[in-house]
Design an enzyme around this catalytic site. Structure first.
Site, PDB file in Angstrom:
ATOM      1  CE  LYS A 171      -7.224  10.833  10.163  1.00 33.15           C
ATOM      2  NZ  LYS A 171      -9.141  10.957   9.590  1.00 33.15           N
ATOM      3  CB  VAL A 263       8.368   2.022   5.037  1.00 38.04           C
ATOM      4  CG1 VAL A 263       8.844   3.401   5.145  1.00 38.04           C
ATOM      5  CG2 VAL A 263       7.899   1.944   6.434  1.00 38.04           C
TER       6      VAL A 263
END
Length: 350
Positions: A171, A263
């Site tokens: 990526k 998160v």
């Protein structure tokens, strides 16, 4: 400032994918014309949900075969498009035998081929690229080198490689290549969407998605003995899809965009599901000690290097730019996880 003609066709590459399918649905709901590329039109099982959308929105969705590794493969699909949304890229983090061929080449060469076609297609004004938080960070331990252990769009993954976190490396190199290509011209601009771990209901019945594996394993008890104390960013697939659409049509939008609702430790995902389902599923209730993760982790695809760099390590991700630049509103993660579970149950995939 880029203004996209809403009547021009919009190209979505990798149309059968988890994120792309939702992008296509939202575009069709908005009355847009969509050109979707798929690898093989003959594989009806993989595009059944898109064929259903085609029937639901007649004359709005057209399919094209295209291969990331084949030059000029996207020319026909891109004709007349002012907006290209490039989502096609492999996503798997286990069972990798040849990272170069399975991950790096499709991600990197695919990006080159699509953007070379953009350079050759005079109608294109904007490209929205599906990148990843993996292009921003490699392992949680990387957060020790950034302020407040918090990653923003200014950060790049500098620690992944062909042998360490090859998916993250794929990526990273693909997105870097995209920025290099766009900076060599001035006709079209580039925006990237960098999601963390994408969860939420799928429009297809396919089981070969990493997100589906995670949810099925969670609900079927694979993690019942406990989970590693690993912090992860989570985001809803529908929010990611909407971000792509917003990025395509907001004239003033620009740059990279972290997409990450929250998160959580892995156990936090189980806690959200337990709050809704109670004892219906054999969900984990505790974290595994790190020494135990070293011992049993390899049986679940977690090597010692991953455990060292991610278990018991801090991590925070700042998504504020996606809210500011795109106007994105994140749905609660409880909705994300429960809707995902309900979709799998409805399709008898659990």
């Amino acid at each position: 400032m880029v203004s996209i003609n809403p009547k021009s066709p919009i190209l979505v590459t990798g149309g059968a994918g988890y994120i792309a399918s939702w992008i296509i649905r939202y575009l069709l709901e908005d009355g847009k014309t969509v050109h979707a590329t798929v690898r093989k039109l003959s594989e009806h099982g993989k595009i059944e949900h898109l064929l259903d959308l085609q029937k639901q929105y007649p004359n709005q969705l057209k399919f094209f075969e295209a291969d990331l590794l084949q030059a000029r493969s996207f020319h026909e699909a891109m004709k007349g498009a002012e907006l290209v949304i490039h989502t096609a890229s492999p996503f798997f983090i286990s069972g990798i035998k040849d990272a170069q061929k399975q991950l790096i080449e499709p991600a990197l060469e695919g990006t080159r081929n699509v953007l070379q076609t953009v350079n050759e297609t005079s109608s294109v004004k904007r490209v929205v690229l599906t990148s990843s938080v993996a292009a921003i960070l490699g392992d949680n331990i990387d957060s020790l080198s950034v302020p407040n252990h918090t990653f923003t769009e200014e950060h790049w993954n500098t620690t992944s490689s062909l042998t360490n976190q090859p998916y993250s490396y794929s990526k990273t190199v693909a997105e870097r290549e995209a920025w290099e290509i766009v900076n060599k011209q001035n006709r079209w601009d580039l925006l990237t969407i960098n999601p963390s771990f994408v969860m939420g209901p799928s429009l297809s019945k396919r089981l070969d998605a990493t997100s589906v594996d995670f949810m099925r394993n969670m609900l079927k008890g694979a993690f019942r003995p406990g989970v590693p104390n690993t912090r992860m960013g989570f985001v809803d697939v529908r929010d990611v899809a909407k971000a792509h659409v917003l990025a395509g049509f907001r004239a003033e939008a620009k740059g990279r965009h972290i997409l990450s609702n929250q998160v959580l430790p892995m156990l936090g995902a189980a806690d959200i599901l337990r709050a809704h389902y109670g004892k219906r599923f054999p969900l984990p209730t505790g974290n595994l000690p790190k020494f135990l993760v070293y011992l049993i982790g390899p049986f679940f695809g977690l090597n010692w290097s991953y455990t060292e760099k991610n278990v018991d390590q801090p991590l925070e991700i700042d998504h504020s730019y996606s809210v500011k630049d795109l106007g994105l509103e994140y749905r609660p993660l409880s909705e994300t996880f429960v809707d995902h579970a309900e979709q799998l149950l409805a399709m008898k995939l659990i």
